[in-house]
Design a protein around this motif. Sequence first.
Motif, PDB file in Angstrom:
ATOM      1  N   ARG A  73     -54.954  20.405 -61.048  1.00  0.00           N
ATOM      2  CA  ARG A  73     -55.797  21.571 -61.326  1.00  0.00           C
ATOM      3  C   ARG A  73     -55.063  22.566 -62.204  1.00  0.00           C
ATOM      4  NH1 ARG A  73     -59.768  22.760 -56.457  1.00  0.00           N
ATOM      5  NH2 ARG A  73     -60.014  20.623 -55.783  1.00  0.00           N
ATOM      6  N   TYR A  74     -55.820  23.279 -62.987  1.00  0.00           N
ATOM      7  CA  TYR A  74     -55.277  24.314 -63.858  1.00  0.00           C
ATOM      8  C   TYR A  74     -55.289  25.605 -63.054  1.00  0.00           C
ATOM      9  CZ  TYR A  74     -54.316  26.614 -68.285  1.00  0.00           C
ATOM     10  OH  TYR A  74     -53.735  27.319 -69.301  1.00  0.00           O
ATOM     11  N   SER A  75     -54.131  26.031 -62.598  1.00  0.00           N
ATOM     12  CA  SER A  75     -54.065  27.149 -61.664  1.00  0.00           C
ATOM     13  C   SER A  75     -54.326  28.495 -62.344  1.00  0.00           C
ATOM     14  CB  SER A  75     -52.710  27.181 -60.968  1.00  0.00           C
ATOM     15  OG  SER A  75     -51.710  27.643 -61.847  1.00  0.00           O
ATOM     16  N   TYR A  76     -54.716  29.444 -61.532  1.00  0.00           N
ATOM     17  CA  TYR A  76     -54.976  30.808 -61.997  1.00  0.00           C
ATOM     18  C   TYR A  76     -53.697  31.425 -62.559  1.00  0.00           C
ATOM     19  CZ  TYR A  76     -56.561  35.666 -61.812  1.00  0.00           C
ATOM     20  OH  TYR A  76     -56.885  36.941 -62.122  1.00  0.00           O
ATOM     21  N   ILE A  77     -52.566  31.153 -61.904  1.00  0.00           N
ATOM     22  CA  ILE A  77     -51.294  31.705 -62.361  1.00  0.00           C
ATOM     23  C   ILE A  77     -50.934  31.132 -63.736  1.00  0.00           C
ATOM     24  CG2 ILE A  77     -48.828  31.855 -61.859  1.00  0.00           C
ATOM     25  CD1 ILE A  77     -50.669  33.621 -60.083  1.00  0.00           C
ATOM     26  N   LYS A  78     -51.194  29.852 -63.979  1.00  0.00           N
ATOM     27  CA  LYS A  78     -50.938  29.267 -65.293  1.00  0.00           C
ATOM     28  C   LYS A  78     -51.788  29.949 -66.360  1.00  0.00           C
ATOM     29  CE  LYS A  78     -49.500  24.663 -63.893  1.00  0.00           C
ATOM     30  NZ  LYS A  78     -49.824  23.229 -63.924  1.00  0.00           N
ATOM     31  N   GLN A  79     -53.019  30.255 -66.025  1.00  0.00           N
ATOM     32  CA  GLN A  79     -53.898  30.943 -66.965  1.00  0.00           C
ATOM     33  C   GLN A  79     -53.360  32.335 -67.292  1.00  0.00           C
ATOM     34  OE1 GLN A  79     -57.970  30.953 -65.622  1.00  0.00           O
ATOM     35  NE2 GLN A  79     -57.839  28.817 -64.997  1.00  0.00           N
ATOM     36  N   ILE A  80     -52.892  33.045 -66.282  1.00  0.00           N
ATOM     37  CA  ILE A  80     -52.340  34.391 -66.485  1.00  0.00           C
ATOM     38  C   ILE A  80     -51.097  34.315 -67.368  1.00  0.00           C
ATOM     39  CG2 ILE A  80     -51.271  36.385 -65.340  1.00  0.00           C
ATOM     40  CD1 ILE A  80     -54.306  36.132 -64.898  1.00  0.00           C
ATOM     41  N   LYS A  81     -50.207  33.347 -67.087  1.00  0.00           N
ATOM     42  CA  LYS A  81     -48.982  33.206 -67.891  1.00  0.00           C
ATOM     43  C   LYS A  81     -49.326  32.929 -69.351  1.00  0.00           C
ATOM     44  CE  LYS A  81     -46.890  30.128 -65.281  1.00  0.00           C
ATOM     45  NZ  LYS A  81     -45.881  29.220 -64.696  1.00  0.00           N
ATOM     46  N   GLU A  82     -50.345  32.135 -69.598  1.00  0.00           N
ATOM     47  CA  GLU A  82     -50.771  31.870 -70.967  1.00  0.00           C
ATOM     48  C   GLU A  82     -51.303  33.123 -71.645  1.00  0.00           C
ATOM     49  OE1 GLU A  82     -53.637  28.812 -71.772  1.00  0.00           O
ATOM     50  OE2 GLU A  82     -52.201  27.260 -71.179  1.00  0.00           O
ATOM     51  N   LYS A  83     -52.130  33.880 -70.921  1.00  0.00           N
ATOM     52  CA  LYS A  83     -52.740  35.085 -71.494  1.00  0.00           C
ATOM     53  C   LYS A  83     -51.700  36.125 -71.898  1.00  0.00           C
ATOM     54  CE  LYS A  83     -57.370  34.964 -70.547  1.00  0.00           C
ATOM     55  NZ  LYS A  83     -58.254  34.944 -71.659  1.00  0.00           N
ATOM     56  N   VAL A  84     -50.669  36.323 -71.050  1.00  0.00           N
ATOM     57  CA  VAL A  84     -49.670  37.348 -71.346  1.00  0.00           C
ATOM     58  C   VAL A  84     -48.482  36.786 -72.117  1.00  0.00           C
ATOM     59  CG1 VAL A  84     -50.339  38.855 -69.453  1.00  0.00           C
ATOM     60  CG2 VAL A  84     -48.551  37.166 -69.089  1.00  0.00           C
ATOM     61  N   LYS A  85     -48.550  35.477 -72.439  1.00  0.00           N
ATOM     62  CA  LYS A  85     -47.557  34.804 -73.275  1.00  0.00           C
ATOM     63  C   LYS A  85     -46.141  34.897 -72.689  1.00  0.00           C
ATOM     64  CE  LYS A  85     -50.251  35.448 -77.449  1.00  0.00           C
ATOM     65  NZ  LYS A  85     -51.339  36.299 -77.091  1.00  0.00           N
ATOM     66  N   VAL A  86     -46.009  34.481 -71.436  1.00  0.00           N
ATOM     67  CA  VAL A  86     -44.702  34.374 -70.792  1.00  0.00           C
ATOM     68  C   VAL A  86     -44.571  32.974 -70.201  1.00  0.00           C
ATOM     69  CG1 VAL A  86     -44.517  36.833 -70.271  1.00  0.00           C
ATOM     70  CG2 VAL A  86     -45.508  35.296 -68.590  1.00  0.00           C
ATOM     71  N   VAL A  87     -43.342  32.624 -69.800  1.00  0.00           N
ATOM     72  CA  VAL A  87     -43.082  31.277 -69.307  1.00  0.00           C
ATOM     73  C   VAL A  87     -43.064  31.223 -67.784  1.00  0.00           C
ATOM     74  CG1 VAL A  87     -41.412  29.382 -69.325  1.00  0.00           C
ATOM     75  CG2 VAL A  87     -41.816  30.714 -71.402  1.00  0.00           C
ATOM     76  N   THR A  88     -42.512  32.245 -67.147  1.00  0.00           N
ATOM     77  CA  THR A  88     -42.344  32.202 -65.696  1.00  0.00           C
ATOM     78  C   THR A  88     -43.204  33.238 -64.988  1.00  0.00           C
ATOM     79  OG1 THR A  88     -40.515  33.782 -65.670  1.00  0.00           O
ATOM     80  CG2 THR A  88     -39.939  31.460 -65.976  1.00  0.00           C
ATOM     81  N   TYR A  89     -43.474  32.963 -63.723  1.00  0.00           N
ATOM     82  CA  TYR A  89     -44.230  33.910 -62.906  1.00  0.00           C
ATOM     83  C   TYR A  89     -43.428  35.195 -62.700  1.00  0.00           C
ATOM     84  CZ  TYR A  89     -46.881  35.920 -59.124  1.00  0.00           C
ATOM     85  OH  TYR A  89     -47.609  36.783 -58.341  1.00  0.00           O
ATOM     86  N   LYS A  90     -42.111  35.070 -62.651  1.00  0.00           N
ATOM     87  CA  LYS A  90     -41.241  36.245 -62.502  1.00  0.00           C
ATOM     88  C   LYS A  90     -41.484  37.235 -63.648  1.00  0.00           C
ATOM     89  CE  LYS A  90     -37.510  38.240 -60.734  1.00  0.00           C
ATOM     90  NZ  LYS A  90     -37.639  39.047 -59.566  1.00  0.00           N
TER      91      LYS A  90
END
Length: 69
Positions: free
Chosen positions: A30-47
């Motif tokens: 599944r394409y997780s919500y957190i992965k979508q957020i990381k893509e939108k803000v153009k960062v690599v890690t959740y940190k």
Amino acid sequence: MIGHLIRHDDFIKNIVEGKVEGKRGRGRPRYSYIKQIKEKVKVVTYKEVQELALDRCKWKELHRQELGS
């Protein structure tokens, strides 16, 4: 909304960051919500997402850029 959730330590934050126990079925992951957020803000890690969200000025600026494009 994710910025608000990250800045506050409560039950909903645990749900967003938490892992579900058990085993997934076969098929594409599944394409997780957190992965979508990381893509939108153009960062690599959740940190990095957390650090951006904790700085409200930077977070608002990212949101404004997203609305403008």
